[in-house]
Design a protein around this motif. Structure first.
Motif, PDB file in Angstrom:
ATOM      1  N   THR A 141     -52.656  77.328   5.182  1.00 27.78           N
ATOM      2  CA  THR A 141     -52.152  76.353   5.528  1.00 27.78           C
ATOM      3  C   THR A 141     -52.507  75.970   6.937  1.00 27.78           C
ATOM      4  N   TRP A 142     -52.625  76.519   7.958  1.00 23.94           N
ATOM      5  CA  TRP A 142     -52.898  75.994   9.033  1.00 23.94           C
ATOM      6  C   TRP A 142     -54.283  76.047   9.266  1.00 23.94           C
ATOM      7  N   GLU A 144     -56.358  75.112   7.028  1.00 23.99           N
ATOM      8  CA  GLU A 144     -57.192  73.860   6.287  1.00 23.99           C
ATOM      9  C   GLU A 144     -56.563  72.518   6.758  1.00 23.99           C
ATOM     10  N   THR A 145     -55.129  72.343   7.495  1.00 26.64           N
ATOM     11  CA  THR A 145     -54.808  71.263   8.281  1.00 26.64           C
ATOM     12  C   THR A 145     -54.289  71.337   9.842  1.00 26.64           C
ATOM     13  N   GLY A 146     -53.764  72.450   9.691  1.00 26.74           N
ATOM     14  CA  GLY A 146     -52.875  72.173  11.032  1.00 26.74           C
ATOM     15  C   GLY A 146     -53.212  72.113  11.986  1.00 26.74           C
ATOM     16  N   ARG A 148     -56.419  71.554  12.459  1.00 27.47           N
ATOM     17  CA  ARG A 148     -57.382  70.129  12.836  1.00 27.47           C
ATOM     18  C   ARG A 148     -56.328  68.736  14.028  1.00 27.47           C
ATOM     19  N   LEU A 149     -55.089  69.484  13.952  1.00 26.75           N
ATOM     20  CA  LEU A 149     -53.804  67.870  14.610  1.00 26.75           C
ATOM     21  C   LEU A 149     -53.695  68.976  15.498  1.00 26.75           C
TER      22      LEU A 149
END
Length: 200
Positions: A141-142, A144-146, A148-149
């Motif tokens: 999850t990190w 794939e999305t975390g 980037r943020l």
């Protein structure tokens, strides 16, 4: 397990020959990583559970994983081993082996990110928190999305520091002001490339 950047960077260097470094699509020098295959998702058409797949379907599902250019070395190793084994070996790979092999590749990707020169405070904090209690799902999850943020937050701080410098040119200041509220990708591009293209 709180690890320093130096320790993790050394670990990444040691592991690099054994594993293909798989990283999130956000980083300009990292390849995107595929989501893990689960028993529910590994089907050859709708409604075919792994336990009910034929040998041909199992081989096709694993071949699809191997054909993905973003599969890391851990995934490739385990997939090839499953293909050389029995039908049950292939089923076991699709049910759990792929997830664990992806986890192996994801750990290397995270260690590699921590060693990047632009890994700032937020990225480092989040990686250390992940490594305190890692699970395959948290790392996936990190990545794939975390990531980037978190990287965008660090990049925004870097651009703000640039703007705080009284000696930057008017053109660079204008470009930094324009990008500071931009997307994560715009911020990363500006810091890696765009700032050097500004007519100073």
């Amino acid at each position: 397990m709180r690890l320093t950047r130096g320790v993790l960077a050394a670990a990444a260097t040691a592991l690099a020959p054994a594993l293909l470094l798989t990283g999130p699509a956000f980083a300009a020098d990292a390849a995107p990583v595929p989501p893990a295959v689960t028993a529910a998702a590994a089907t050859d058409g709708p409604g075919t559970p792994v336990d009910e797949m034929s040998e041909e379907e199992l081989r096709a599902a694993i071949a699809d994983i191997l054909a993905d250019p973003d599969s890391g070395r851990g995934v490739e190793r385990e997939a090839n081993e499953a293909l050389g084994g029995t039908v049950e070996d292939m089923r076991e790979f699709l049910k759990t082996g792929y997830r664990l092999a992806q986890y192996e590749d994801d750990k290397v990707a995270i260690v590699t990110i921590l060693g990047k020169p632009y890994a700032g405070k937020r990225v480092t904090q989040e990686i250390n928190a992940l490594l305190d209690a890692p699970t395959p799902e948290k790392l996936r999850t990190w990545l794939e999305t975390g990531y980037r943020l978190a990287q965008a937050e660090d990049d925004r701080v870097a651009v703000a520091r640039m703007l705080a410098d009284p000696d930057i040119s008017d053109a660079l200041r204008a470009a930094a002001e324009e990008v500071i509220d931009g997307t994560p990708e715009e911020l990363r591009y500006f810091l890696e490339t765009g700032q050097y293209e500004v007519d100073k």
